[in-house]
Design a protein around this motif. Structure first.
Motif, PDB file in Angstrom:
ATOM      1  N   LYS A 185       0.732  -1.220  -0.025  1.00 45.40           N
ATOM      2  CA  LYS A 185      -0.013   0.085  -0.029  1.00 45.40           C
ATOM      3  C   LYS A 185       0.741   1.291   0.092  1.00 45.40           C
ATOM      4  O   LYS A 185       0.833   2.237  -0.694  1.00 45.40           O
ATOM      5  CB  LYS A 185      -1.005  -0.195   1.305  1.00 45.40           C
ATOM      6  N   THR A 186       2.079   1.334   0.769  1.00 44.81           N
ATOM      7  CA  THR A 186       2.831   2.337   0.827  1.00 44.81           C
ATOM      8  C   THR A 186       3.354   2.461  -0.480  1.00 44.81           C
ATOM      9  O   THR A 186       3.667   3.685  -1.062  1.00 44.81           O
ATOM     10  CB  THR A 186       3.882   2.125   1.839  1.00 44.81           C
ATOM     11  N   HIS A 187       3.969   1.230  -1.000  1.00 43.28           N
ATOM     12  CA  HIS A 187       4.775   1.727  -2.391  1.00 43.28           C
ATOM     13  C   HIS A 187       3.977   2.095  -3.280  1.00 43.28           C
ATOM     14  O   HIS A 187       4.398   3.064  -4.327  1.00 43.28           O
ATOM     15  CB  HIS A 187       5.138   0.048  -2.714  1.00 43.28           C
ATOM     16  N   ARG A 188       2.491   1.625  -3.425  1.00 42.03           N
ATOM     17  CA  ARG A 188       1.676   2.246  -4.468  1.00 42.03           C
ATOM     18  C   ARG A 188       1.211   3.894  -4.295  1.00 42.03           C
ATOM     19  O   ARG A 188       1.012   4.489  -4.998  1.00 42.03           O
ATOM     20  CB  ARG A 188       0.256   1.364  -4.505  1.00 42.03           C
ATOM     21  N   ALA A 189       1.340   4.245  -2.901  1.00 41.19           N
ATOM     22  CA  ALA A 189       0.994   5.679  -2.623  1.00 41.19           C
ATOM     23  C   ALA A 189       2.135   6.639  -3.132  1.00 41.19           C
ATOM     24  O   ALA A 189       2.061   7.615  -3.548  1.00 41.19           O
ATOM     25  CB  ALA A 189       0.634   5.636  -1.129  1.00 41.19           C
ATOM     26  N   GLU A 191       4.418   5.783  -5.377  1.00 46.60           N
ATOM     27  CA  GLU A 191       4.294   5.790  -7.036  1.00 46.60           C
ATOM     28  C   GLU A 191       3.234   6.716  -7.530  1.00 46.60           C
ATOM     29  O   GLU A 191       3.523   7.373  -8.480  1.00 46.60           O
ATOM     30  CB  GLU A 191       4.261   4.526  -7.730  1.00 46.60           C
ATOM     31  N   ARG A 192       2.082   6.743  -7.007  1.00 46.95           N
ATOM     32  CA  ARG A 192       0.956   7.780  -7.236  1.00 46.95           C
ATOM     33  C   ARG A 192       1.242   9.128  -7.228  1.00 46.95           C
ATOM     34  O   ARG A 192       0.922  10.052  -7.760  1.00 46.95           O
ATOM     35  CB  ARG A 192      -0.407   7.213  -6.561  1.00 46.95           C
ATOM     36  N   ALA A 193       2.094   9.451  -6.210  1.00 48.29           N
ATOM     37  CA  ALA A 193       2.612  10.714  -5.586  1.00 48.29           C
ATOM     38  C   ALA A 193       3.892  11.116  -6.616  1.00 48.29           C
ATOM     39  O   ALA A 193       4.382  12.163  -6.657  1.00 48.29           O
ATOM     40  CB  ALA A 193       3.048  10.927  -4.158  1.00 48.29           C
ATOM     41  N   GLY A 194       4.211  10.412  -7.705  1.00 47.83           N
ATOM     42  CA  GLY A 194       5.456  10.646  -8.509  1.00 47.83           C
ATOM     43  C   GLY A 194       6.551  10.273  -7.948  1.00 47.83           C
ATOM     44  O   GLY A 194       7.650  10.785  -8.514  1.00 47.83           O
ATOM     45  N   TYR A 196       9.230   7.664  -7.426  1.00 49.55           N
ATOM     46  CA  TYR A 196       9.522   6.478  -7.989  1.00 49.55           C
ATOM     47  C   TYR A 196      10.907   5.946  -7.637  1.00 49.55           C
ATOM     48  O   TYR A 196      11.261   4.910  -7.400  1.00 49.55           O
ATOM     49  CB  TYR A 196       9.692   6.113  -9.663  1.00 49.55           C
TER      50      TYR A 196
END
Length: 517
Positions: A185-189, A191-194, A196
């Protein structure tokens, strides 16, 4: 901890991506007429589902990986061969590989399931550079049949992250955010915030990251970027004194290796003499060119710096080995470590000379213990207990502490305790004039003994922490009344009634605990 505080610390991470599958490969390589199927995977049943826990290199190229269901994997690769995943065998293999890395530094740590950490700070002087040391480790692992990816950094977390992603020194900013090892969940958040890469996070204020993702992410980020450090836990205790020899041409004769060990002990003894200490435990490691390690250990009763005693004990240890020393293609490194020491001052004899009887006795104990085993040579020590069978301890003679005085009977008085005691005490049938009185007659081993004289009782209470319900004789719980008795034939015995009549037990049992000379 600021980065400047540990800038000189150098951590080498060795990542073995195919440790599990290469263990299977090596196992089949030594089997006669065996052909290893490829591709293959190691599986384990988790929550009723067969999952892939590890795969070989060919299976990786075919798109298979850990965490995949076995049914899905066989849909892609129908001829996939599987083996059971053995976590203990993999951990044992990783431990053996960690031992092999002790040739580079004494600070070697295991980071399960596939990583080794080496603190090589100040250890690269035997090589052209730190990179040359890491390359030597890679070459040795490759010769042993293991794939390896390594990285150098100033902190363990940074070195692990770089090695796991195939990067080398100074590339922390290029690491993906998955190197933080946070939850999905933290990794996806991120990446969504740009965000990487680690470098993107490093530019952000820590307060904002903590407020959004928690303090754990900031801590792991600082450890990867070298701002925060953590210690490593070495697999071996650091020795008090260590001496070693490295050889450009490996030693192929055992006699030369033994002579080298004797020279190393002399060097270690000089260092111990400066500290006023002597060796109690000596560990020796002989590193072969092919990665095999021969280990020898010697323990002495008192501390010693005597090379002659060490030579005798080393000879005994080598002769007692189940598998004789085999140098193979030769030893290229021999190391001797003093892992336990005691104070040892220089002893001055009288001008007319003298004999060190105590030293001779200690040397004999050490030599017998090395030959027969440390637990086979024992001595008795008085114990702080009033329970008769617990009044002494049989300890290995090598563990002799400061001498303690035994209780001695008064001059002219008979001994209070027999020389021969039964463990456990033996049950007897006793006839007494009154239930709580002395024995009048007793039966032991089907023979009747009539008591002519007695002395007692000597009352010995059980320890207060022992239970008082149904304990066996000799194991505490009930009060004992001891009598020293003599039968009509002049033979003397030590008897006791187990339990106070009426208050502790309705019908106390009797036991014989020893025989007087």
């Amino acid at each position: 901890m600021k980065q400047e505080a540990f800038r000189k610390r150098r951590i080498l991470a060795l990542f073995l991506p195919y440790l599990e599958s290469e263990r299977i490969t090596k196992k089949y390589a030594y089997a006669p007429d065996a052909r290893l199927p490829a591709p293959f995977a190691l599986i384990e049943k988790i929550k009723g589902t067969m999952l892939l826990m590890a795969v070989d290199r060919e299976a990786t190229y075919l798109g298979l990986g850990p965490g995949m269901k076995l049914a899905d994997a066989r849909a892609r690769v129908p001829d996939l061969k599987v083996f059971d995943h053995d976590v203990l065998a993999d951990a044992a293999l990783l431990d053996r590989l960690a031992d092999a890395c002790l040739r580079y530094t004494p600070m070697v740590s295991v980071s399960p399931p596939r990583t080794l950490l080496l603190d090589i700070s100040g250890c690269a002087h035997f090589f052209a550079s730190e990179t040359a040391l890491a390359q030597d480790a890679e070459d040795r692992f490759d010769q042993a049949g293991f794939s390896l990816s390594w990285a150098l950094a100033g902190t363990p977390d940074a070195a692990i992250a770089l090695a796991h992603h195939g990067l080398r020194e100074g590339a922390e900013a290029q690491l993906p955010v998955s190197a933080l090892a946070m939850d999905d969940k933290t990794h996806r958040a991120l990446e969504r915030a740009g965000l990487y890469h680690i470098g993107d996070l490093a530019e952000r204020p820590r307060a904002a990251l903590v407020a959004r993702f928690g303090s754990l992410l900031a801590l792991r980020l600082d450890r990867i970027m070298g701002i925060e450090d953590r210690p490593i836990d070495p697999i071996r205790k650091l020795a008090n004194v260590t001496t070693e020899r490295r050889f450009a041409e490996p030693l192929t004769h055992v006699d030369f290796a033994v002579s080298c060990l004797e020279e190393l002990f002399v060097e270690a003894a000089r260092q111990l003499e400066e500290r006023g200490q002597g060796a109690r435990m000596v560990h020796m490691m002989l590193f072969r060119c092919d990665g095999d390690i021969a280990r020898l250990a010697i323990e002495t009763a008192p501390a010693t710096r005597d090379p002659a005693l060490f030579k005798r004990l080393l000879k005994e240890r080598i002769e007692a080995l189940n598998d004789p020393l085999n140098p193979g293609f030769g030893y290229d490194l021999i190391r001797l470590s003093i892992v336990a020491t005691d104070a040892l001052e220089v002893e001055q004899y009288r001008l007319e000379g003298g004999e060190d009887k105590q030293g001779n006795q200690a040397a004999l104990i050490s030599q017998l213990s090395v030959r027969l085993g440390r637990t086979q040579v024992q001595h008795f020590m008085p114990a702080d207990s009033h329970i008769p069978e617990q009044g002494l301890l049989a300890l290995p003679a090598l563990d002799s502490g400061p001498p303690r005085e035994w209780d001695k009977p008064k001059a002219g008085e008979p001994p209070l305790r027999p020389l021969h005691m039964f463990d456990p005490p033996q049950h007897i049938q006793v006839l007494a004039e009154v239930p709580d009185g002395p024995p009048y007659r007793f039966t032991w081993r089907r023979k009747v003994h009539r008591v002519s004289r007695y002395e007692g009782p000597e009352r010995i209470a059980s320890e207060w922490w022992q239970r008082r319900d149904g304990q066996q004789a000799g194991k505490g719980g009930l009060t004992r009344d001891y009598y020293r008795v003599e039968d009509i034939r002049g033979r003397r015995y030590w008897l006791f009634r187990h339990g106070l009549y009426g208050s502790e037990k309705a019908s106390p049992d009797w036991y014989i605990h020893g025989l007087f000379a």
